[in-house]
Write a protein that holds these residues in place. Structure first.
Motif, PDB file in Angstrom:
ATOM      1  N   UNK A 165      17.847 -17.295  -2.097  1.00 62.27           N
ATOM      2  CA  UNK A 165      18.821 -17.822  -3.012  1.00 62.27           C
ATOM      3  C   UNK A 165      18.311 -19.153  -3.532  1.00 62.27           C
ATOM      4  N   UNK A 166      18.608 -19.419  -4.781  1.00 64.90           N
ATOM      5  CA  UNK A 166      18.361 -20.735  -5.340  1.00 64.90           C
ATOM      6  C   UNK A 166      19.419 -21.054  -6.371  1.00 64.90           C
ATOM      7  N   UNK A 167      19.518 -22.336  -6.694  1.00 65.76           N
ATOM      8  CA  UNK A 167      20.421 -22.762  -7.751  1.00 65.76           C
ATOM      9  C   UNK A 167      19.570 -22.918  -9.010  1.00 65.76           C
ATOM     10  N   UNK A 168      19.831 -22.071 -10.007  1.00 61.95           N
ATOM     11  CA  UNK A 168      19.084 -22.099 -11.262  1.00 61.95           C
ATOM     12  C   UNK A 168      19.704 -23.179 -12.152  1.00 61.95           C
ATOM     13  N   UNK A 169      18.997 -24.280 -12.288  1.00 64.23           N
ATOM     14  CA  UNK A 169      19.514 -25.412 -13.055  1.00 64.23           C
ATOM     15  C   UNK A 169      19.669 -25.079 -14.540  1.00 64.23           C
ATOM     16  N   UNK A 170      18.818 -24.214 -15.066  1.00 64.06           N
ATOM     17  CA  UNK A 170      18.873 -23.876 -16.492  1.00 64.06           C
ATOM     18  C   UNK A 170      20.165 -23.153 -16.846  1.00 64.06           C
ATOM     19  N   UNK A 171      20.585 -22.210 -15.996  1.00 60.14           N
ATOM     20  CA  UNK A 171      21.805 -21.455 -16.304  1.00 60.14           C
ATOM     21  C   UNK A 171      23.023 -21.996 -15.556  1.00 60.14           C
ATOM     22  N   UNK A 172      22.794 -22.953 -14.643  1.00 61.16           N
ATOM     23  CA  UNK A 172      23.894 -23.566 -13.914  1.00 61.16           C
ATOM     24  C   UNK A 172      24.590 -22.628 -12.949  1.00 61.16           C
ATOM     25  N   UNK A 173      23.825 -21.805 -12.249  1.00 64.74           N
ATOM     26  CA  UNK A 173      24.427 -20.836 -11.320  1.00 64.74           C
ATOM     27  C   UNK A 173      23.471 -20.525 -10.180  1.00 64.74           C
ATOM     28  N   UNK A 174      24.059 -20.102  -9.043  1.00 61.88           N
ATOM     29  CA  UNK A 174      23.246 -19.637  -7.936  1.00 61.88           C
ATOM     30  C   UNK A 174      22.750 -18.230  -8.232  1.00 61.88           C
ATOM     31  N   UNK A 175      21.541 -17.936  -7.794  1.00 61.01           N
ATOM     32  CA  UNK A 175      20.976 -16.596  -7.940  1.00 61.01           C
ATOM     33  C   UNK A 175      20.523 -16.122  -6.565  1.00 61.01           C
ATOM     34  N   UNK A 176      20.938 -14.905  -6.222  1.00 63.10           N
ATOM     35  CA  UNK A 176      20.553 -14.288  -4.956  1.00 63.10           C
ATOM     36  C   UNK A 176      19.391 -13.340  -5.215  1.00 63.10           C
TER      37      UNK A 176
END
Length: 115
Positions: free
Chosen positions: A1-12
């Motif tokens: 998991x990371x927090x995608x700063x470009x889209x402003x959301x967590x991605x699993x």
């Protein structure tokens, strides 16, 4: 998991098992994560302490990479693959009710071109 700063959301992300047929995976989008170096440290699961230990650990990794002669923090930029700090829970789920949950924090780094 990371927090995608470009889209402003967590991605699993889930790793596919060896030999998996990508054509049979219909419930999820298949992506190739960008490769590269990571500095890794363990910390408390961010859900346990409102991310206080996660942020402290991330700052320690950032400081280490910034002071290193061989490495530097990876910086996202146009034309470069997006890479963000990732984490993976490594403690058994049975310990969570006891307030014990540890994760490995993967902080993206790059070789220092001057080192």
């Amino acid at each position: 998991m990371w927090y995608n700063e470009r889209i402003g959301a967590q991605e699993w992300f889930y790793a596919l098992p060896a030999g998996a047929n990508a054509d049979e995976i219909t419930d999820f989008e298949i992506v190739d994560l960008p490769s590269g170096l990571f500095a890794v440290a363990s910390c408390l699961d961010a859900d346990l302490d409102q991310a206080a230990d996660w942020l402290k650990t991330r700052e320690a990794l950032l400081e280490w990479a910034s002071k290193s002669e061989r490495f530097e923090p990876y910086r996202n930029a146009p034309g470069k693959p997006e890479r963000y700090p990732m984490f993976h829970i490594v403690s058994p789920g049975r310990l969570i009710p006891e307030g014990i949950s540890v994760e490995d924090l993967y902080f993206p780094i790059a070789q220092n071109p001057e080192g």
